[in-house]
Design an enzyme around this catalytic site. Structure first.
Site, PDB file in Angstrom:
ATOM      1  N   ASN A  30       0.794  -1.319  -0.111  1.00 24.84           N
ATOM      2  CA  ASN A  30       0.092  -0.185  -0.089  1.00 24.84           C
ATOM      3  C   ASN A  30       1.000   1.220   0.066  1.00 24.84           C
ATOM      4  O   ASN A  30       0.156   2.096   0.248  1.00 24.84           O
ATOM      5  CB  ASN A  30      -1.004   0.027   1.243  1.00 24.84           C
ATOM      6  N   GLN A  87       8.608  27.081  -0.338  1.00 24.86           N
ATOM      7  CA  GLN A  87       7.396  27.501   0.620  1.00 24.86           C
ATOM      8  C   GLN A  87       7.656  27.767   1.880  1.00 24.86           C
ATOM      9  O   GLN A  87       7.457  27.391   2.665  1.00 24.86           O
ATOM     10  CB  GLN A  87       6.270  26.147   0.489  1.00 24.86           C
ATOM     11  N   ASP A  92      16.930  36.860 -11.893  1.00 24.90           N
ATOM     12  CA  ASP A  92      15.989  37.833 -11.277  1.00 24.90           C
ATOM     13  C   ASP A  92      16.523  38.676 -10.412  1.00 24.90           C
ATOM     14  O   ASP A  92      17.700  38.570  -9.804  1.00 24.90           O
ATOM     15  CB  ASP A  92      14.752  37.065 -10.851  1.00 24.90           C
ATOM     16  N   LYS A 104      12.391  40.513 -14.945  1.00 26.52           N
ATOM     17  CA  LYS A 104      11.338  39.548 -15.451  1.00 26.52           C
ATOM     18  C   LYS A 104       9.992  39.668 -14.809  1.00 26.52           C
ATOM     19  O   LYS A 104       9.933  40.519 -13.548  1.00 26.52           O
ATOM     20  CB  LYS A 104      11.856  38.243 -15.521  1.00 26.52           C
ATOM     21  N   ASP A 106      22.306  30.403  -9.889  1.00 28.07           N
ATOM     22  CA  ASP A 106      20.990  30.414  -9.086  1.00 28.07           C
ATOM     23  C   ASP A 106      21.230  29.235  -7.970  1.00 28.07           C
ATOM     24  O   ASP A 106      22.109  28.563  -7.992  1.00 28.07           O
ATOM     25  CB  ASP A 106      19.725  30.002 -10.052  1.00 28.07           C
ATOM     26  N   THR A 156      12.244  23.423 -13.822  1.00 27.89           N
ATOM     27  CA  THR A 156      11.932  23.449 -14.953  1.00 27.89           C
ATOM     28  C   THR A 156      12.601  23.863 -16.224  1.00 27.89           C
ATOM     29  O   THR A 156      12.428  23.708 -17.235  1.00 27.89           O
ATOM     30  CB  THR A 156      10.422  23.632 -15.209  1.00 27.89           C
TER      31      THR A 156
END
Length: 326
Positions: free
Chosen positions: A45, A105, A178, A202, A230, A235
């Site tokens: 499971n 986050q 950025d 940007k 960075d 992505t």
């Protein structure tokens, strides 16, 4: 009745999750230790089970796990490993997260949003971790989420040394993708001997995650070797557009350097076709063969992790690894 005296012994034991065994093996080799054998498997499971095959009582335990896709599985596995060590009477438990999960986050942008980076810290504290070791946090204030010591290691030294040795420092401009990364760009510029910096202005649609529109370059880049820096590449949209913008602005060449190669979805294709001469990551996250491309270079973070583990074990100074800048 007299108290009985004993001779306490320090015992370093190294444990690894299943997400990135190559990195764990390399760290163990640098430490000259073996990875503690364990049984780790998933039930039908999806539940994870871990049991260590040797006694861990009284040991100084270091548990490494790279939080790549599927990230929730590896977070849970490391939590279970920490819990198992606590219940088996390990003396001190250090959770090593080369890539801190949910680091983006770290604050609420809007109402009713979580602060998941804090939740991760709380989970590891509850599980029994006494200390956290991580590399290049997305934002440094995440260190304050954990109620205990946090060893924040910098891969920037490794990356900038590679750039300096391969490309030199003449005619180089450090470029932030950025405005929010200009502080990091300044640190890079100092590492490279005081070279100039630039950044990409940007815009980002808040309703469309990972969708970036590059605008214009602020700083002198024409005819120069531009090093785009960075902390992570997910992505690849931000970096690819930045490289394309720099090429349009007349940059002589563009090199990309980042600590964490997340490389989700179309990232490998974007980076291979964006026009960058070279893309350099560390191996904080596994980069499988299917995500690699000809211009990709992967540097090993294992020696740095091993040195930091040794300093913690011997009650030395982790800060000394970074010339007092940690």
């Amino acid at each position: 009745m007299n108290a009985k005296s004993g001779t306490p012994k320090k015992n370093l034991m190294f444990f690894s999750g299943r997400a990135h065994p190559d990195l764990a093996e390399e760290v163990a080799k640098h430490l000259n230790v073996s990875i503690t054998p364990q049984s780790a498997y998933d039930f039908a499971n999806g539940e994870t089970f871990v049991r260590f095959e040797e006694s861990v009582r009284g040991c100084d335990a270091f548990v490494i796990e790279s939080h790549c896709e599927p990230i929730n599985q590896w977070v849970m596995e490391q939590l279970i490993m920490v819990d198992a060590l606590k219940r088996a009477s390990a003396k001190r438990i250090t959770a090593i997260m080369p890539f801190y999960p949910y680091a983006r986050q770290d604050k609420k942008h809007k109402g009713r949003e979580p602060i998941s980076a804090r939740l991760i810290a709380d989970l590891f504290k509850t599980a029994g971790a006494d200390r956290i070791m991580t590399v290049d946090l997305h934002t440094a204030q995440i260190q304050g989420f954990f109620d205990g010591p946090v060893d924040h290691l910098f891969a920037q030294t490794l990356l900038s040394s590679y750039m300096r040795e391969k490309y030199g420092t003449d005619n180089v401009t450090v470029v932030s993708p950025d405005a929010g990364r200009t502080k990091l760009a300044e640190k890079w510029a100092d590492d490279l001997g005081g070279v100039p910096i630039a950044f990409i202005h940007k815009t980002r649609d808040p309703l469309r995650p990972n969708d970036v529109v590059a605008k214009r370059v602020v700083g002198e880049v024409r005819g120069r070797l531009c090093v785009v820096i960075d902390d992570m590449v997910d992505t690849g949209g931000t970096i690819a557009k930045a490289v394309e913008q720099l090429v349009e602005e007349g940059a002589a060449d563009v090199v990309v350097a980042a600590s964490h190669g997340v490389l989700s979805g179309p990232a490998p294709e974007r980076l291979s076709k964006c026009g960058a001469r070279e893309v350099v990551f560390t191996n904080t996250l596994p980069i499988p063969d299917e995500k690699r491309f000809p211009t990709l270079t992967v540097l090993s973070i294992a020696p740095l992790l091993a040195r930091a583990i040794q300093e913690v074990f011997e009650d030395g100074s982790v800060t000394s690894l970074f010339d007092g800048n940690a």
